[in-house]
Write an enzyme that holds these catalytic residues in place. Structure first.
Site, PDB file in Angstrom:
ATOM      1  N   LYS A  12       0.863  -1.193  -0.129  1.00 51.84           N
ATOM      2  CA  LYS A  12      -0.029   0.121  -0.002  1.00 51.84           C
ATOM      3  C   LYS A  12       0.956   1.283   0.077  1.00 51.84           C
ATOM      4  O   LYS A  12       1.812   1.230  -0.442  1.00 51.84           O
ATOM      5  CB  LYS A  12      -0.909  -0.102   1.116  1.00 51.84           C
ATOM      6  CG  LYS A  12      -1.781  -1.433   1.158  1.00 51.84           C
ATOM      7  CD  LYS A  12      -3.059  -1.463   2.129  1.00 51.84           C
ATOM      8  CE  LYS A  12      -3.707  -2.564   2.102  1.00 51.84           C
ATOM      9  NZ  LYS A  12      -4.914  -2.962   2.756  1.00 51.84           N
ATOM     10  N   GLY A 174      -7.199  -4.894   7.426  1.00 50.05           N
ATOM     11  CA  GLY A 174      -6.720  -3.673   8.145  1.00 50.05           C
ATOM     12  C   GLY A 174      -7.415  -3.751   9.726  1.00 50.05           C
ATOM     13  O   GLY A 174      -6.936  -2.855  10.426  1.00 50.05           O
TER      14      GLY A 174
HETATM   15  P1  13P Z   1      -4.392  -6.318   5.719  1.00 47.58           P
HETATM   16  O1  13P Z   1      -3.564  -7.751   5.669  1.00 47.58           O
HETATM   17  O2  13P Z   1      -3.521  -5.402   6.295  1.00 47.58           O
HETATM   18  O3  13P Z   1      -5.778  -6.536   6.295  1.00 47.58           O
HETATM   19  O4  13P Z   1      -4.772  -5.758   4.174  1.00 47.58           O
HETATM   20  C1  13P Z   1      -5.043  -6.675   3.230  1.00 47.58           C
HETATM   21  C2  13P Z   1      -4.930  -6.113   1.957  1.00 47.58           C
HETATM   22  O5  13P Z   1      -6.054  -5.150   1.640  1.00 47.58           O
HETATM   23  C3  13P Z   1      -4.249  -6.589   0.772  1.00 47.58           C
HETATM   24  O6  13P Z   1      -4.341  -6.213  -0.536  1.00 47.58           O
END
Ligand code: 13P
Length: 255
Positions: A12, A174
């Protein structure tokens, strides 16, 4: 049929170029030689060039987190498929729920991006998933079906082995809340059914369907053991080599 597990890290909007190289060097050290499991890192655009170099002698591949579908031109702020290929990018995440919710991406736009990715030898990782309100309203499968069909409407069965679908329930991203392995498997099996309806059983068996949403070293074993869970798209736990490599190890043990 045996599908090779794919473990992809979606960083991200985290890690500048130097931080990205530092992380990737740790990953190469720990998992850069094995080929039992496909491993992909998806850093921000600003890190792609340096990460690509750092991955040069390893089996780890690189993905981007987004792209535009046009070849070139007056599209300020956008990145083309060819620019990604030039940096030896192999995968591209498309239609992530954050792009749908925050940047208003529609299935129609995402479909064009999927087609452009395949035309430029990039493997699309098409993200689908329901919100909490949609799950509570009993709409999970209809929402996911609209996204799967919408995103893949112009893709033929011949390209099935290059398509990756990631099921990411929005309420699990998240939040620390993970779908139970059974809940995830139910949706993954339904997605396999949608792909069968679209392309036939043989092609549908080739598609890797990843789970994403608070996947970590502790819950990876149970999720990856499910029949239709062919890997993970990992956010938070991909930002440190230790936790990401442990997930890769979970997949290796099951391979
Ligand atoms: P998390 O693993 O932080 O929950 O994020 C998942 C995600 O959106 C991967 O593209």
């Amino acid at each position: 049929m045996m599908r090779k597990y794919l473990i992809a890290g979606n960083w991200k909007m985290n890690k500048n170029a130097s931080e990205s190289v530092a992380l990737v060097k740790e990953l190469v050290q720990a998992a850069g030689k094995q080929s039992d499991v496909g491993v992909v890192v998806c850093p921000p655009f600003t890190s792609l060039a340096s990460v690509s170099e750092a991955l040069a002698d390893s089996t780890i591949e690189m993905g981007a987190q987004n792209m535009y579908f046009e070849k070139s031109g007056a599209f300020t702020g956008e990145i083309s498929p060819e620019m990604l290929r030039h940096l030896r990018t192999s995968y591209v995440i498309l239609g992530h729920s954050e792009r749908r919710a925050i940047f208003g991406e529609t299935d129609a736009l995402i479909s064009k991006k999927v087609v452009a990715a395949l035309a430029n030898s990039l493997k699309p990782i098409l993200c689908v998933g329901e919100t909490l309100a949609e799950r509570e309203g009993g709409k999970t499968l209809s929402v996911v079906e609209t996204q799967v069909k919408g995103g893949l409407q112009d893709v033929s069965a011949d390209d099935a082995d290059r398509v990756v679908v990631a099921y990411e329930p929005v309420w699990a991203i998240g939040t620390g809340k993970t779908a139970t392995p059974e809940m995830a498997q139910e949706v993954h099996a339904a997605i396999r059914g949608m792909l069968t309806a679209l392309w036939g059983a043989e092609a549908a068996q080739k598609v890797r369907i990843l789970y994403g949403g608070s996947m970590n070293a502790a819950n990876a074993d149970a999720l990856l053991a499910q029949t239709d869970i062919d890997g993970g798209l990992i956010g938070g736990a991909s930002l440190q080599s230790h936790s990401f490599v442990q997930i890769v190890e979970s997949a290796r043990k099951l391979s």
